[in-house]
Design a protein around this motif. Structure first.
Motif, short mmCIF file in Angstrom:
data_model
loop_
_atom_site.label_atom_id
_atom_site.label_comp_id
_atom_site.label_asym_id
_atom_site.label_seq_id
_atom_site.Cartn_x
_atom_site.Cartn_y
_atom_site.Cartn_z
N ILE A 86 0.83 -1.21 0.00
CA ILE A 86 0.00 0.00 0.00
C ILE A 86 0.86 1.26 0.00
O ILE A 86 0.46 2.28 -0.56
CB ILE A 86 -0.96 -0.01 1.21
CG1 ILE A 86 -2.04 -1.07 1.00
CG2 ILE A 86 -1.61 1.34 1.43
CD1 ILE A 86 -2.92 -1.32 2.22
N THR A 89 1.68 1.46 -3.70
CA THR A 89 0.48 1.41 -4.53
C THR A 89 -0.74 1.50 -3.61
O THR A 89 -1.18 0.48 -3.07
CB THR A 89 0.43 0.10 -5.34
OG1 THR A 89 1.68 -0.08 -6.02
CG2 THR A 89 -0.69 0.12 -6.35
N ASP A 91 -3.82 1.69 -4.02
CA ASP A 91 -4.97 0.85 -4.37
C ASP A 91 -4.60 -0.64 -4.45
O ASP A 91 -5.31 -1.43 -5.06
CB ASP A 91 -5.64 1.33 -5.65
CG ASP A 91 -4.73 1.28 -6.87
OD1 ASP A 91 -3.50 1.20 -6.69
OD2 ASP A 91 -5.25 1.34 -8.00
N ILE A 94 -7.34 -3.33 -3.84
CA ILE A 94 -8.27 -3.48 -4.96
C ILE A 94 -7.61 -4.25 -6.09
O ILE A 94 -8.20 -5.16 -6.67
CB ILE A 94 -8.77 -2.10 -5.45
CG1 ILE A 94 -9.61 -1.45 -4.34
CG2 ILE A 94 -9.56 -2.22 -6.74
CD1 ILE A 94 -9.91 0.01 -4.56
#
Length: 108
Positions: A86, A89, A91, A94
């Motif tokens: 996280i 990135t 997201d 997801i």
């Protein structure tokens, strides 16, 4: 393996990756799960099209280079690394969820 996956992002030829990985199988041994894990981790830092390519690559490698157990182990590893992912990135949950859903849809 990383340069191979990055090259795949450039040319999109799964056969070339498959051929190279088959040659590397004796060296990979029980670490075959690192291939889908590394591919997904690299894809998280790239464009959505690369993420789709990675899903296709994992599906193409299934039963030729990696087993269902290898793919599951890769997902397990990435889920345990989610806090760190996280940071680079946001997201990542997801994206990882999408990889898992695609693997299920592709019967991997």
């Amino acid at each position: 393996v990383e340069p191979l996956i990055l090259e795949y992002f450039e040319n999109g030829e799964t056969e070339e990756v498959l051929y190279s990985l088959v040659e590397m199988l004796p060296n990979l041994g029980s670490r075959r799960w690192l291939v889908p894990s590394l591919a997904m981790e690299l894809a998280m830092d790239h464009k959505p099209s690369h993420r789709e390519m990675t899903s296709r690559l994992i599906s193409d490698l299934y039963l030729k280079v990696v087993s269902q157990r290898d793919i599951g182990k890769a997902f397990d590893y990435l889920l345990k690394q989610l806090e760190d992912l996280i940071l680079d990135t946001p997201d990542a949950p997801i994206v990882l969820g999408n990889f898992i859903a695609r693997a299920i849809a592709d019967d991997c």
